[in-house]
Design an enzyme around this catalytic site. Sequence first.
Site, PDB file in Angstrom:
ATOM      1  CD  GLN A  77      11.208  22.770 -71.428  1.00  0.00           C
ATOM      2  OE1 GLN A  77      10.566  21.965 -72.096  1.00  0.00           O
ATOM      3  NE2 GLN A  77      11.914  22.401 -70.383  1.00  0.00           N
TER       4      GLN A  77
ATOM      5  CB  SER B  90       9.743  22.701 -79.200  1.00  0.00           C
ATOM      6  OG  SER B  90       9.964  21.619 -78.339  1.00  0.00           O
ATOM      7  CG  LEU B  91       5.402  23.533 -74.677  1.00  0.00           C
ATOM      8  CD1 LEU B  91       4.748  22.266 -74.186  1.00  0.00           C
ATOM      9  CD2 LEU B  91       5.848  24.415 -73.541  1.00  0.00           C
TER      10      LEU B  91
ATOM     11  NE  ARG C 112       6.371  17.342 -76.093  1.00  0.00           N
ATOM     12  CZ  ARG C 112       7.213  18.363 -76.190  1.00  0.00           C
ATOM     13  NH1 ARG C 112       7.301  19.240 -75.187  1.00  0.00           N
ATOM     14  NH2 ARG C 112       7.963  18.536 -77.263  1.00  0.00           N
TER      15      ARG C 112
ATOM     16  CG  HIS D   4      13.031  18.404 -80.265  1.00  0.00           C
ATOM     17  ND1 HIS D   4      11.697  18.085 -80.358  1.00  0.00           N
ATOM     18  CD2 HIS D   4      13.099  19.593 -79.605  1.00  0.00           C
ATOM     19  CE1 HIS D   4      10.982  19.045 -79.787  1.00  0.00           C
ATOM     20  NE2 HIS D   4      11.810  19.967 -79.318  1.00  0.00           N
TER      21      HIS D   4
ATOM     22  CD  GLN E 295       7.177  18.737 -81.085  1.00  0.00           C
ATOM     23  OE1 GLN E 295       7.222  18.198 -79.994  1.00  0.00           O
ATOM     24  NE2 GLN E 295       6.592  19.911 -81.272  1.00  0.00           N
TER      25      GLN E 295
END
Length: 313
Positions: free
Chosen positions: A11, A93-94, A118, A201, A250
């Site tokens: 993202q 991340s994503l 999510r 996070h 995560q």
Amino acid sequence: MTKIAVVFPGQGSQSVGMMTHWGDFQDVVTDVYAQASEVLGYNLWEIVSEGPTERLNATEVTQPAMLCAGAACWQIARDSEAIPNPRLVAGHSLGEYTALVCAESLDIESAVRLVAKRGELMQSAVAVGDGSMAVLIGLADEDVIRACSQVQSGIVEAVNFNAPGQVVIAGLKESVDEAMQNARALGAKRALPLPVSVPSHCSLMQTAADELLEVLESINIAMPKIPVIHNQNSAIAQSVDEIRQLLKKQLCQPVKWVQSVQFMVSQGVECLVECGPGKVLTGLTRRIDKSLRAESVFDIDSLEKTIQSFSED
């Protein structure tokens, strides 16, 4: 032959029109987005190609949009034989979800459903305007952590260790603002707020992470056909249950991108190929290890450049 790993952005790399320059491969892109739109119940491709920006930047839309972008870039790169067989894959991340799709651990429909949920869980965990993220430039990791620990109240934590001297912090807005001031006092070259309202996070995402695990347990996950490096521990999961636990963690724990890249280098990787818009990870690669070669595939021109680059090996 060059030993490569493929990495996928997360993202923040999204932009309206980001997947519209694929020439003869454009049908591959629109087909991937059509599959996602069927799952989501709205036309994701229309938002990606036409906007508005505010809609694309909504967390629950951005996440499937970026997942599809990376998956389409990967599919085109593989179909055109632009990338030699990768030793490893990873995502920021994503992007970790994109890596799992491309390693055939998750099918695209399940992954779209998963990341859309999510995004919803993340957005609902902290009220809009209450959370914040910022990037600190020019401080050692321990000084970033110190800047956060000096905050008098609230929650703010170091959450993305992106490159030496580039760390993202997240938490409650007032706490992040105070940590930015502390960072400047400690010698940060820059302390910039990021245009997001979800503090990813950090521990504020713990409830969302717990709820995400319930969703993960309802989705079929297979062991990846290409080893996936996970953000949370910079290592390869040994079981499907471990994959689920790492994806849960995560969401509320830091992204260890520097360690992930260093691990890939320790496994003999010589080149990272970024599949997806933005070239953010390509820039981070060069900051983490100048000996690493970096390529990127995000449109027809970059694809042709990458094909040419590997043909010269």
